[in-house]
Motif scaffolding. Structure first.
Motif, short mmCIF file in Angstrom:
data_model
loop_
_atom_site.label_atom_id
_atom_site.label_comp_id
_atom_site.label_asym_id
_atom_site.label_seq_id
_atom_site.Cartn_x
_atom_site.Cartn_y
_atom_site.Cartn_z
N GLU A 41 2.24 5.50 9.59
CA GLU A 41 2.55 5.08 8.22
C GLU A 41 4.04 4.77 8.15
O GLU A 41 4.87 5.52 8.62
N GLU A 42 4.35 3.63 7.60
CA GLU A 42 5.74 3.19 7.49
C GLU A 42 6.17 3.26 6.04
O GLU A 42 5.44 3.72 5.18
N ALA A 97 0.85 -1.20 0.00
CA ALA A 97 0.00 0.00 0.00
C ALA A 97 0.88 1.25 0.00
O ALA A 97 0.91 2.01 0.96
N GLU A 98 1.60 1.45 -1.10
CA GLU A 98 2.43 2.64 -1.21
C GLU A 98 1.54 3.88 -1.29
O GLU A 98 0.35 3.80 -1.56
N SER A 99 2.17 5.04 -1.09
CA SER A 99 1.45 6.31 -1.18
C SER A 99 1.30 6.72 -2.64
O SER A 99 1.90 7.68 -3.10
N MET A 100 0.51 5.95 -3.37
CA MET A 100 0.22 6.25 -4.77
C MET A 100 -1.07 5.55 -5.15
O MET A 100 -1.43 4.52 -4.59
N PRO A 110 12.48 3.31 -3.78
CA PRO A 110 12.77 2.49 -2.59
C PRO A 110 12.54 3.31 -1.32
O PRO A 110 12.90 4.48 -1.26
N GLY A 111 11.89 2.70 -0.35
CA GLY A 111 11.66 3.36 0.93
C GLY A 111 10.56 4.41 0.92
O GLY A 111 10.41 5.16 1.88
N MET A 112 9.75 4.45 -0.16
CA MET A 112 8.68 5.45 -0.20
C MET A 112 7.64 5.17 0.88
O MET A 112 7.52 4.05 1.37
N ALA A 113 6.92 6.22 1.25
CA ALA A 113 5.91 6.10 2.29
C ALA A 113 4.84 5.09 1.88
O ALA A 113 4.49 4.97 0.72
N GLY A 114 4.36 4.38 2.86
CA GLY A 114 3.30 3.41 2.64
C GLY A 114 3.39 2.29 3.65
O GLY A 114 4.20 2.34 4.58
N GLN A 115 2.57 1.29 3.47
CA GLN A 115 2.54 0.15 4.36
C GLN A 115 2.46 -1.12 3.54
O GLN A 115 2.20 -1.07 2.34
N ALA A 116 2.64 -2.23 4.20
CA ALA A 116 2.46 -3.54 3.58
C ALA A 116 2.00 -4.49 4.67
O ALA A 116 2.23 -4.25 5.85
#
Length: 191
Positions: free
Chosen positions: A188-189, A70-73, A141-147
């Motif tokens: 948010e990670e 779940a990236e910020s996009m 790589p390392g963009m805001a979001g979760q998984a």
């Protein structure tokens, strides 16, 4: 054979902002033309989208799983060839549908619009499944979001999963936190 036309349609789901999309399709004796994307069709349906910043195609083996990310996009996803079982889980901290999940059988002519913060994942249900991702931002790589782990997110995958088989689930995906842990944590990670 006469020309068969399937009109563009957008259907809401149990996750706020997640839509199942049927693109316009025209079939005749030669085959089928499917619109991958037409901005004016989305706008007419009341769905505003930012311009796409990146488009990827993955080719995935039968039974393999990718996600749940779940990236910020915002993503518009589909399959260009083959079939997949799409799974989507709302991980957005402030969403009224947080924790809700939706599954969609994906084949050419079925798309899903995935809002930012909703996890996207799939299992290839055919060999050489070609899954298309259209992103409104470039992946970094390392963009805001979760998984969350696809192994304990409550998804009933149609093909049995061996959690120790890296040809089915990557170490990164199976090492992601459980859905319960993500829902218990409101920050948010990075993915």
């Amino acid at each position: 054979m006469s020309v068969q036309i399937v009109d563009f349609a957008v259907a809401p789901t149990d996750i706020d902002g997640l839509f199942v999309v049927t693109p316009k399709q025209v079939t005749d004796e030669r085959g089928t033309i499917r619109e991958l994307f037409r901005r004016s069709a989305f706008e007419s349906a009341g769905v505003a989208l930012a311009p796409f910043g990146q488009i990827n195609v993955t080719e995935t083996r039968l039974g393999a799983i990718r996600g749940l990310h779940a990236e910020s996009m915002t993503k518009l996803v589909s399959v260009a060839a083959g079939s997949a079982y799409g799974a989507y889980v709302d991980l957005r901290p402030e969403s009224a549908t947080r924790g809700a999940s939706v599954t969609v059988v994906l084949r050419p002519g079925v798309q899903v619009l995935v809002p930012s913060g909703v996890a996207n994942g799939f299992q290839a249900t055919s060999d050489a499944c070609q899954y298309v991702y259209c992103f409104d931002a470039e992946w970094q790589p390392g963009m805001a979001g979760q998984a969350c782990s696809p192994l304990d997110a409550g998804v009933d995958w149609p093909i049995a999963v061996d959690p120790d088989d890296p040809m089915q689930v990557s170490v990164k995906d199976r090492s992601a936190p459980s859905l319960a842990d993500v829902l218990a944590n409101h920050s948010e990670e990075t993915t």
